[in-house]
Design a protein around this motif. Structure first.
Motif, PDB file in Angstrom:
ATOM      1  N   LYS A 168     -38.385 -19.924 -12.597  1.00 12.98           N
ATOM      2  CA  LYS A 168     -38.292 -18.902 -11.546  1.00 12.98           C
ATOM      3  C   LYS A 168     -37.947 -17.548 -12.138  1.00 12.98           C
ATOM      4  O   LYS A 168     -38.528 -16.521 -11.744  1.00 12.98           O
ATOM      5  CB  LYS A 168     -37.230 -19.293 -10.517  1.00 12.98           C
ATOM      6  N   ASN A 169     -37.017 -17.528 -13.087  1.00 14.71           N
ATOM      7  CA  ASN A 169     -36.658 -16.252 -13.714  1.00 14.71           C
ATOM      8  C   ASN A 169     -37.829 -15.650 -14.468  1.00 14.71           C
ATOM      9  O   ASN A 169     -38.045 -14.430 -14.422  1.00 14.71           O
ATOM     10  CB  ASN A 169     -35.462 -16.440 -14.658  1.00 14.71           C
TER      11      ASN A 169
ATOM     12  N   ILE B 107     -40.220 -14.152 -11.951  1.00 12.00           N
ATOM     13  CA  ILE B 107     -39.718 -12.889 -11.421  1.00 12.00           C
ATOM     14  C   ILE B 107     -39.893 -11.775 -12.444  1.00 12.00           C
ATOM     15  O   ILE B 107     -40.258 -10.642 -12.100  1.00 12.00           O
ATOM     16  CB  ILE B 107     -38.246 -13.046 -10.975  1.00 12.00           C
ATOM     17  N   GLU B 108     -39.654 -12.081 -13.716  1.00  6.51           N
ATOM     18  CA  GLU B 108     -39.844 -11.088 -14.774  1.00  6.51           C
ATOM     19  C   GLU B 108     -41.297 -10.647 -14.876  1.00  6.51           C
ATOM     20  O   GLU B 108     -41.586  -9.496 -15.201  1.00  6.51           O
ATOM     21  CB  GLU B 108     -39.385 -11.648 -16.118  1.00  6.51           C
TER      22      GLU B 108
ATOM     23  N   GLY C   8     -43.318 -10.359 -12.411  1.00  7.15           N
ATOM     24  CA  GLY C   8     -43.707  -9.530 -11.278  1.00  7.15           C
ATOM     25  C   GLY C   8     -43.865 -10.277  -9.964  1.00  7.15           C
ATOM     26  O   GLY C   8     -44.146  -9.660  -8.948  1.00  7.15           O
ATOM     27  N   LEU C   9     -43.702 -11.570  -9.934  1.00  5.73           N
ATOM     28  CA  LEU C   9     -43.766 -12.293  -8.678  1.00  5.73           C
ATOM     29  C   LEU C   9     -42.471 -12.067  -7.913  1.00  5.73           C
ATOM     30  O   LEU C   9     -41.403 -11.935  -8.502  1.00  5.73           O
ATOM     31  CB  LEU C   9     -43.940 -13.799  -8.919  1.00  5.73           C
ATOM     32  N   THR C  10     -42.577 -12.035  -6.622  1.00 11.43           N
ATOM     33  CA  THR C  10     -41.373 -11.851  -5.818  1.00 11.43           C
ATOM     34  C   THR C  10     -40.574 -13.141  -5.782  1.00 11.43           C
ATOM     35  O   THR C  10     -41.103 -14.231  -6.017  1.00 11.43           O
ATOM     36  CB  THR C  10     -41.727 -11.442  -4.382  1.00 11.43           C
ATOM     37  N   GLU C  11     -39.292 -13.008  -5.484  1.00 13.31           N
ATOM     38  CA  GLU C  11     -38.433 -14.187  -5.425  1.00 13.31           C
ATOM     39  C   GLU C  11     -38.852 -15.093  -4.268  1.00 13.31           C
ATOM     40  O   GLU C  11     -38.785 -16.311  -4.372  1.00 13.31           O
ATOM     41  CB  GLU C  11     -36.977 -13.769  -5.266  1.00 13.31           C
ATOM     42  N   HIS C  12     -39.309 -14.479  -3.172  1.00  8.12           N
ATOM     43  CA  HIS C  12     -39.741 -15.264  -2.013  1.00  8.12           C
ATOM     44  C   HIS C  12     -40.955 -16.135  -2.369  1.00  8.12           C
ATOM     45  O   HIS C  12     -41.003 -17.312  -2.017  1.00  8.12           O
ATOM     46  CB  HIS C  12     -40.080 -14.328  -0.854  1.00  8.12           C
ATOM     47  N   LEU C  13     -41.914 -15.573  -3.090  1.00 11.86           N
ATOM     48  CA  LEU C  13     -43.101 -16.331  -3.480  1.00 11.86           C
ATOM     49  C   LEU C  13     -42.754 -17.436  -4.468  1.00 11.86           C
ATOM     50  O   LEU C  13     -43.259 -18.559  -4.359  1.00 11.86           O
ATOM     51  CB  LEU C  13     -44.149 -15.395  -4.082  1.00 11.86           C
ATOM     52  N   SER C  14     -41.880 -17.153  -5.417  1.00 11.79           N
ATOM     53  CA  SER C  14     -41.495 -18.181  -6.376  1.00 11.79           C
ATOM     54  C   SER C  14     -40.706 -19.297  -5.697  1.00 11.79           C
ATOM     55  O   SER C  14     -40.825 -20.461  -6.066  1.00 11.79           O
ATOM     56  CB  SER C  14     -40.684 -17.581  -7.524  1.00 11.79           C
ATOM     57  N   HIS C  15     -39.911 -18.937  -4.687  1.00 16.17           N
ATOM     58  CA  HIS C  15     -39.172 -19.971  -3.942  1.00 16.17           C
ATOM     59  C   HIS C  15     -40.141 -20.855  -3.150  1.00 16.17           C
ATOM     60  O   HIS C  15     -39.956 -22.067  -3.053  1.00 16.17           O
ATOM     61  CB  HIS C  15     -38.156 -19.318  -3.007  1.00 16.17           C
TER      62      HIS C  15
END
Length: 134
Positions: free
Chosen positions: A58-59, A62-63, A65-72
Motif C-alpha cells: 500500500k505504501n 501511494i508513493e 501516485g495511487l490514492t489511499e482510497h483506491l489502494s484500500h
C-alpha cells in the motif's frame, strides 16, 4: 467448558467411571493441545506476514501516485457471499470424503487419497462456480 462437556457426554451417558473419564480427557488433551498450539502459531505468523506485506505494498502504491482510497479498495474483500459459498462447498466435500472413507473401512492410505480427492474436487467446484459467476 462446553467443549469439554460435549466430549465427555458420551462417556457419562454410558456410565463411565472417573478413571475412564480421566484417561479419555488426558488422551484428548495430549493429542489435541500440541496440534492446536501449532495451528494458532502458524495462523499468527501468516497473519503477521500478510499484514506487513500488504502495508508495504500500500505504501509503495501511494508513493507511485495511487490514492489511499483506491489502494484500500484493492485489498478490501467485501464479497461475503463468495466466502460463504466457498465454505459450504469445501465442507460438503470434506463431509463426502469422510462418508466415503467410513464406508470403505479399514482406514488406511486409501482413506487419505479419498480425502485428498474430495477436497480437490471441492476446490475445483468452487473454481467452476467463480468462473460461471464472472
Amino acid at each position: 467448558m462446553k467443549k469439554l462437556f460435549i466430549c465427555l457426554f458420551p462417556l457419562l451417558a454410558q456410565g463411565a467411571t472417573a478413571e475412564q473419564i480421566s484417561n479419555e480427557q488426558n488422551f484428548q488433551v495430549e493429542t489435541l493441545l500440541p496440534v492446536l498450539l501449532i495451528g494458532i502459531l502458524f495462523y499468527f505468523l501468516i497473519s503477521l506476514i500478510k499484514f506487513a506485506l500488504e502495508y508495504r505494498l500500500k505504501n509503495k502504491m501511494i508513493e507511485k501516485g495511487l490514492t489511499e482510497h483506491l489502494s484500500h479498495n484493492l485489498f478490501a474483500s467485501n464479497n461475503k457471499k463468495d466466502d460463504a459459498i466457498k465454505a459450504a462447498i469445501l465442507l460438503s466435500g470434506i463431509g463426502l470424503g469422510l462418508l466415503l472413507s467410513y464406508f470403505t473401512a479399514p482406514l488406511h492410505i486409501h482413506s487419505l487419497a479419498i480425502m485428498a480427492f474430495s477436497i480437490a474436487g471441492s476446490y475445483w467446484a468452487y473454481f467452476l462456480y467463480l468462473k460461471r459467476s464472472n
